[in-house]
Write a protein that holds these residues in place. Structure first.
Motif, short mmCIF file in Angstrom:
data_model
loop_
_atom_site.label_atom_id
_atom_site.label_comp_id
_atom_site.label_asym_id
_atom_site.label_seq_id
_atom_site.Cartn_x
_atom_site.Cartn_y
_atom_site.Cartn_z
N PRO A 150 43.78 49.31 29.50
CA PRO A 150 43.81 49.69 28.09
C PRO A 150 43.03 48.80 27.13
N ALA A 151 42.29 47.81 27.64
CA ALA A 151 41.42 47.03 26.76
C ALA A 151 40.29 47.93 26.25
N PRO A 152 39.76 47.67 25.07
CA PRO A 152 38.74 48.54 24.48
C PRO A 152 37.33 48.29 24.99
N ASP A 153 37.14 47.31 25.88
CA ASP A 153 35.80 46.87 26.27
C ASP A 153 34.88 48.00 26.71
N CYS A 154 35.39 48.91 27.53
CA CYS A 154 34.54 49.96 28.08
C CYS A 154 34.02 50.89 26.98
N TYR A 155 34.86 51.19 26.00
CA TYR A 155 34.41 52.05 24.90
C TYR A 155 33.46 51.32 23.96
N LEU A 156 33.69 50.05 23.76
CA LEU A 156 32.78 49.27 22.93
C LEU A 156 31.41 49.16 23.60
N LEU A 157 31.39 49.04 24.93
CA LEU A 157 30.12 48.99 25.65
C LEU A 157 29.39 50.32 25.54
N ALA A 158 30.11 51.42 25.63
CA ALA A 158 29.49 52.74 25.50
C ALA A 158 28.87 52.90 24.11
N CYS A 159 29.60 52.47 23.08
CA CYS A 159 29.08 52.55 21.71
C CYS A 159 27.81 51.71 21.56
N THR A 176 47.86 57.05 28.89
CA THR A 176 48.28 56.01 27.95
C THR A 176 47.25 54.87 27.90
N ALA A 177 46.79 54.44 29.07
CA ALA A 177 45.81 53.35 29.12
C ALA A 177 44.52 53.75 28.44
N GLY A 178 44.05 54.96 28.69
CA GLY A 178 42.80 55.42 28.12
C GLY A 178 42.85 55.63 26.63
N VAL A 179 43.91 56.28 26.16
CA VAL A 179 44.05 56.50 24.72
C VAL A 179 44.19 55.17 24.00
N THR A 180 44.95 54.25 24.57
CA THR A 180 45.11 52.92 23.97
C THR A 180 43.77 52.23 23.83
N LEU A 198 52.52 61.10 26.86
CA LEU A 198 52.11 59.88 26.18
C LEU A 198 53.14 59.50 25.12
N PRO A 199 53.31 58.21 24.84
CA PRO A 199 54.27 57.77 23.82
C PRO A 199 53.96 58.37 22.46
N ALA A 200 54.99 58.76 21.73
CA ALA A 200 54.82 59.41 20.43
C ALA A 200 54.06 58.52 19.45
N ASP A 201 54.35 57.21 19.47
CA ASP A 201 53.68 56.32 18.52
C ASP A 201 52.18 56.22 18.81
N LEU A 202 51.79 56.39 20.07
CA LEU A 202 50.38 56.36 20.43
C LEU A 202 49.70 57.67 20.02
#
Length: 223
Positions: A150-159, A176-180, A198-202
């Motif tokens: 769930p770390a954002p690294d992969c999405y930041l690299l894509a951006c 959950t891991a991906g959305v997070t 998935l958790p409601a708060d997420l």
């Protein structure tokens, strides 16, 4: 459907792979149950839940702790991977509505990226029976980042590779891991829950929550 207003123009669209594009989590679950039975260790479909959306290397580390230090994990991994690869070569079903949505998306000419926790070779194999692979402008896999979802690294690299700010990226995720990860990266996140709820708060942090891609076509009208 939970909805939060999208406030920024969409300049790129990013997809997770397993559970988002492909209906593959059932195959992974079956592979673990099948392999455990072959090695005479206890592992149920419910026990697989903790592995959903998690990088394979971490799953195997958790399994080693679960099965014991003396368990032949290397042999288990080979058996497990062989089972999964065989299923992938036969063709993994697409999630409902993905084909028509992706076909329409291609007409917009916006950059498209795949962002998955899978290793590169495993990710490529998933697409072996499709023609989608050539349409991705960026192809981010779990072995390219130090910290997986769930770390954002992969999405930041894509951006970074697409040269698009996270706030201008629309992300489709299922776990959950991906959305997070996508939310933490600052992307406009669309959740289409798959194998597990998935958790409601997420979900409340997502731009949209859909049952399938069939609900998402109207998003393309704004791109």
């Amino acid at each position: 459907m939970t909805q939060v207003a999208i406030g920024k123009p969409i300049k790129a669209v990013l997809f997770d792979k397993d559970g988002t594009i492909f209906d593959s989590e059932k195959i992974y679950c079956e592979s673990w149950v099948h392999s455990a039975k072959a090695f005479n260790v206890h592992f149920t479909a419910q026990m697989y839940d903790q592995f959903v959306g998690v990088r394979a290397t971490e799953c195997y580390q958790r399994a080693q702790a679960m099965f014991g230090d003396d368990f032949p994990m290397d042999e288990f991994i080979r058996h497990n991977r062989d089972y999964i690869d065989q299923q992938k070569r036969a063709g993994v079903p697409l999630k409902p509505g993905f084909k028509s949505f992706f076909d329409r998306l291609l007409l917009t000419n916006v950059p498209i990226a795949l962002v998955t926790s899978s290793a590169r070779d495993a990710a490529i194999l998933s697409f072996s029976r499709t023609e989608y692979l050539n349409h991705f402008d960026a192809f981010i896999t779990g072995d390219q980042v130090e910290h997986a979802k769930p770390a954002p690294d992969c999405y930041l690299l894509a951006c970074e590779q697409l040269n698009v700010k996270p706030e201008n990226c629309l992300v489709f995720e299922d776990s959950t891991a991906g959305v997070t990860a996508a939310v933490a990266a600052g992307c406009q996140t669309v959740a289409i829950p798959d194998y597990l709820p998935l958790p409601a708060d997420l979900l409340n942090q997502c731009a949209y929550v859909f049952d399938s891609f069939e609900d998402a076509h109207f998003l393309l009208d704004n791109i």
